[in-house]
Design an enzyme around this catalytic site. Sequence first.
Site, PDB file in Angstrom:
ATOM      1  N   HIS A  50       0.843  -1.200   0.000  1.00 14.56           N
ATOM      2  CA  HIS A  50       0.000   0.000   0.000  1.00 14.56           C
ATOM      3  C   HIS A  50       0.873   1.242   0.000  1.00 14.56           C
ATOM      4  O   HIS A  50       1.821   1.356   0.784  1.00 14.56           O
ATOM      5  CB  HIS A  50      -0.932   0.023   1.208  1.00 14.56           C
ATOM      6  CG  HIS A  50      -1.852   1.209   1.209  1.00 14.56           C
ATOM      7  ND1 HIS A  50      -2.841   1.376   0.263  1.00 14.56           N
ATOM      8  CD2 HIS A  50      -1.912   2.308   2.009  1.00 14.56           C
ATOM      9  CE1 HIS A  50      -3.482   2.509   0.482  1.00 14.56           C
ATOM     10  NE2 HIS A  50      -2.923   3.095   1.543  1.00 14.56           N
ATOM     11  N   SER A  51       0.560   2.195  -0.897  1.00 20.47           N
ATOM     12  CA  SER A  51       1.260   3.472  -0.996  1.00 20.47           C
ATOM     13  C   SER A  51       2.754   3.211  -1.220  1.00 20.47           C
ATOM     14  O   SER A  51       3.119   2.532  -2.173  1.00 20.47           O
ATOM     15  CB  SER A  51       0.984   4.301   0.263  1.00 20.47           C
ATOM     16  OG  SER A  51       1.332   5.653   0.079  1.00 20.47           O
ATOM     17  N   MET A  52       3.653   3.721  -0.352  1.00 27.70           N
ATOM     18  CA  MET A  52       5.068   3.436  -0.518  1.00 27.70           C
ATOM     19  C   MET A  52       5.335   1.946  -0.585  1.00 27.70           C
ATOM     20  O   MET A  52       6.224   1.479  -1.308  1.00 27.70           O
ATOM     21  CB  MET A  52       5.874   4.048   0.633  1.00 27.70           C
ATOM     22  CG  MET A  52       7.375   3.833   0.513  1.00 27.70           C
ATOM     23  SD  MET A  52       8.322   4.293   1.991  1.00 27.70           S
ATOM     24  CE  MET A  52       8.125   2.783   2.978  1.00 27.70           C
ATOM     25  N   SER A  76       3.770  -0.333  -2.065  1.00 29.89           N
ATOM     26  CA  SER A  76       3.608  -0.918  -3.394  1.00 29.89           C
ATOM     27  C   SER A  76       4.915  -0.840  -4.175  1.00 29.89           C
ATOM     28  O   SER A  76       5.274  -1.765  -4.917  1.00 29.89           O
ATOM     29  CB  SER A  76       2.485  -0.218  -4.162  1.00 29.89           C
ATOM     30  OG  SER A  76       2.761   1.162  -4.343  1.00 29.89           O
ATOM     31  N   SER A  99      -1.468  -0.999  -4.331  1.00 27.72           N
ATOM     32  CA  SER A  99      -2.601  -0.290  -3.733  1.00 27.72           C
ATOM     33  C   SER A  99      -2.232   1.136  -3.350  1.00 27.72           C
ATOM     34  O   SER A  99      -1.219   1.365  -2.676  1.00 27.72           O
ATOM     35  CB  SER A  99      -3.063  -1.052  -2.482  1.00 27.72           C
ATOM     36  OG  SER A  99      -3.913  -0.275  -1.678  1.00 27.72           O
TER      37      SER A  99
END
Length: 266
Positions: A91-93, A95, A119
Amino acid sequence: MSAQNLWFRRYHPAHAPRATLFCFPHAGGSASYYHPMSKALTPEFDILAVQYPGRQDRYGEPLVPSLDALADAIHTVIEPHMRGPVAFFGHSMGSVVAFEVARRLERDGHPAPALLFASGGRAPSRVHDDGVHRRGDAALVAELRAMGGTDARVLTEPDLLELVLPPLRNDYRAIESYRPEADARIDAPIVVMAATDDPRTTEEEARAWHGHTTAGGSVRLFQGGHFYLESQGARVVEVIGGTLRDHLAGRYRPEVVGGQSALGHP
């Protein structure tokens, strides 16, 4: 605790899982963020949440200053856990960390993830420096409030902020200074998961992930902001579980190939 066990948390036992899902946290995040996802998907799937240094039970360890160094460190310890079908979720970083770990596994001929769930994060080619890591503490707290996903009590408690802000600033520095090669790609399909009202990642920046795979992928949109995983938890689990089941049954078919939908439309 061994070097390998420092990096991974298994919150629920999975005695005969169909596949393993590694979960990579967001900037400033920790492995425990994935406890609800682990509870929902186990025991069908074995959920291993990655614990970065400098937070929770690794608080006393030095923070890793760059995203490439973080991916290198995880790469050195993850391979023994790559048994049977494997997928990555970030998720975010997280990913981008997941993507870089997958690249290293493929480069070295090790078992690599069969799917990457990206994500709430900008594609590697869309990452840029917003200057968040250079802001003062008050501005970082404002950023946390704007993004959501942080307990409001943490934002008003100085002792808790003293624990939260250093890894958050470090991680923003890592992702904002990340510059991949122009042709950075993996061979696994990428399932893009994006929120309609995310203030940090536009839908175009998320869809650009499909320029970083030779295998195409798909896109799943969710209502909500950057941390839509909390408000849309049931649907997130449905998408992850359903996609993994389809992959294991040979039913998963990329809907996007070469940046274009499989139907020939952008």
